[in-house]
Write an enzyme that holds these catalytic residues in place. Structure first.
Site: not given
Ligand code: GRF
Length: 190
Positions: A15, A17, A68, A93-96, A110, A112
């Site tokens: 987390g 981000n 789902k 870590m899951r497709l919407i 999102n 990436h």
């Molecule tokens: C990030 O690199 C994001 O782009 C990817 O998963 C990671 C999550 O990192 N999809 P954090 O949990 O925000 O530290």
């Protein structure tokens, strides 16, 4: 005064981000308010961060649901309870699926850790290092039904530090925190 956009952040892991976005919203750098953290992993560290920041947490294990669709209906109910307007994926870590895509058309974003369309999917940083590219980066995009597809909102480049994958990962994460905040600011100020 700009009305604050109500956002729900979706995350499955550490987390960082989430923390960067929550802080940027709190100090007014993004004209938004984080109204909910949604996680599919109740024991993920991101839930601790949310609790410390006083953000409500909706933690559901998908395997506790028959489908789902039912999982996403439960998430949707919580989103509606807090009147979330945009869904912000940050290491979710899951497709919407169709339930949330239908409820939030063009309103799911999102981030990436690569320059899409290169290196979609898991371990994008590892994929870039293994491919031997000298430059990789970060992409922020609108979510559609695909995996890391959908219209690109913003990108930035990051140099690969060849002798040190950890340094590359650190540079990517720093770039993510800055690009995500800047992109959401621009999006919500429109
Ligand atoms: C990030 O690199 C994001 O782009 C990817 O998963 C990671 C999550 O990192 N999809 P954090 O949990 O925000 O530290």
């Amino acid at each position: 005064m700009t009305n604050k956009v109500k956002i729900a952040i979706f995350a499955s892991g550490s987390g960082s981000n989430f923390a960067a976005l929550e802080k940027a919203c709190y100090v007014g750098g993004i004209p938004a308010e984080v109204v909910l953290l949604v996680t599919d992993r109740p024991d993920a560290f991101v839930t601790e961060r949310a609790k410390q920041a006083g953000i409500p947490v909706a933690a559901f294990r998908p395997r506790d649901f028959d489908s789902k669709e039912m999982y996403e209906q439960a998430v949707l109910k919580r989103l509606q309870d807090v009147q979330a307007e945009w869904l912000i994926l940050a290491g979710y870590m899951r497709l919407i699926g169709p339930v949330l895509l239908g409820a939030y058309p063009e309103r799911i974003v999102n981030i990436h850790p690569s320059l899409l369309p290169s290196f979609p999917g898991k371990d994008a940083i590892g994929q870039a290092v293994a491919a031997g590219v000298k430059i990789t980066g970060v992409t922020v995009h609108i979510v559609d039904e695909g995996m890391d597809t959908g219209p690109i909102l913003a990108q930035c480049a990051v140099h690969v530090v060849e002798e040190d994958p950890d340094k590359t990962a650190a540079a990517i994460h720093k770039a993510e925190h800055e690009l995500y905040a800047e992109t959401l600011k621009n999006l919500f100020e429109k």
